[in-house]
Design a protein around this motif. Structure first.
Motif: not given
Length: 332
Positions: A264-276, A304-307, A312-320
């Motif tokens: 979970g990522i919270t931005m300065k503008d209070k926007k919240e982003i989630f990836i699972t 990877v599921n997103t908010s 997506y399908k993603a390689q571990r080198r981007f998510l590790d």
């Protein structure tokens, strides 16, 4: 004898000059500049591209603040759009089909043609042409300007293969594959939750340039390695997927599984982003990823599921880069 040879050479030379002049004139008479307006004079002037085929919905590519968007909704792959613009600017005539060939090509274009239009930023039409099928040897592509009679076989000197391949993509393929591309300075907190390894869950907070950590028990720790925390926030840039999998046949089944990690990522503008994240190894074997150690030592990729609804399908080198534990942030 010598005079005869000289006269013969002169006749041959004159004959060659006559053949060259007549064939050049004939060729120039068949190539009309107006018929070749599919060649972009300056691709920098293009602000919108539309591509329409009989089998697929309209593709609308538009440039805004230096980035290209598809159907005014999703960010487009910048490389794919730039490849189209490059091809339009660099393509050259490979050959001019004969009258008989031209009739056949025009019939094939009616079936397989891609209608392409480009506009400048004010909406003025710049190019209006049809991309036909590739030539038989696959080294060129037939182009026909809207309203013209003569088709041309075009090619790129520096690249093998037909130019048609740059244009024939669906909406999904034109989409940009960035999962995250966030500036660390715009983020105020990142949480990493491990449903199967709860003890290693954590969150990092930034306040006035200083970073602190909250562990899985809710304990706040301010004495952490600030450089590691800063790098962790910066790691949210250039997180790319391998492919969009919104239509994956197992998507619903995958989303019913317990994910390995939720970020979970919270931005300065209070926007919240989630990836699972779901390790693909859990789907293709009896193995069940349970700990951070498990997921970082086994070679695998993730679903990877997103908010915002993309999958997506993603390689571990981007998510590790997210697969850390509180121990990684210990002050040294």
């Amino acid at each position: 004898m010598k005079k005869t040879l000289i006269l013969l050479l002169i006749l041959l030379l004159l004959g060659g000059l006559y053949y060259y002049s007549t064939t050049t004139a004939a060729a120039s008479s068949t190539i009309k500049l107006a018929d070749r307006s599919f060649i972009a004079q300056d691709s920098e002037d293009i602000g919108t591209i539309t591509i329409k085929s009989k089998a697929r919905p309209l593709i609308h590519l538009s440039k805004k603040n230096g980035s290209w968007f598809i159907n005014e909704k999703h960010k487009a792959s910048q490389n794919m759009v730039e490849n189209i613009l490059w091809a339009m600017e660099e393509m050259e005539i490979k050959y001019v089909p004969t009258s008989k060939e031209n009739n056949t090509i025009r019939e094939r274009i009616k079936t397989f043609g891609l209608d392409v239009k480009t506009y400048d930023n004010s909406g003025k039409l710049l190019n209006d042409f049809i991309v036909g099928p590739n030539t038989n040897d696959e080294y060129g592509t037939y182009f026909l300007n809207r309203g013209a009679e003569q088709a041309y076989a075009m090619h790129l000197r520096s690249q093998e293969g037909g130019i048609r391949n740059f244009f024939i993509h669906d909406v999904q393929n034109f989409r940009d594959l960035s999962i995250l591309n966030l500036k660390g300075d715009d983020i105020i907190s990142i949480s990493v939750d491990y449903p199967k390894d709860a003890a290693n869950s954590f969150a990092i907070f930034k306040d006035k340039g200083n970073f602190s950590l909250e562990d899985s028990r809710g304990t706040k720790i301010s004495d952490i390695n600030q450089k590691v925390a800063q790098a962790f926030f910066s790691s949210c840039e250039n997180v790319n997927g391998e492919a969009l999998q919104n239509q994956h046949e197992q998507k619903d089944e995958i989303l019913k599984l317990i994910p390995f990690a939720k970020v979970g990522i919270t931005m300065k503008d209070k926007k919240e982003i989630f990836i699972t994240m779901f390790p693909t190894v859990d789907l293709v074997s009896d193995y069940n990823t349970r700990s951070v150690k498990d997921v970082t030592v086994r070679h695998q990729s993730y679903f990877v599921n997103t908010s915002w609804g993309d999958f997506y399908k993603a390689q571990r080198r981007f998510l590790d880069r997210f697969m850390l534990t509180p121990d990684n942030f210990k002050a040294k």
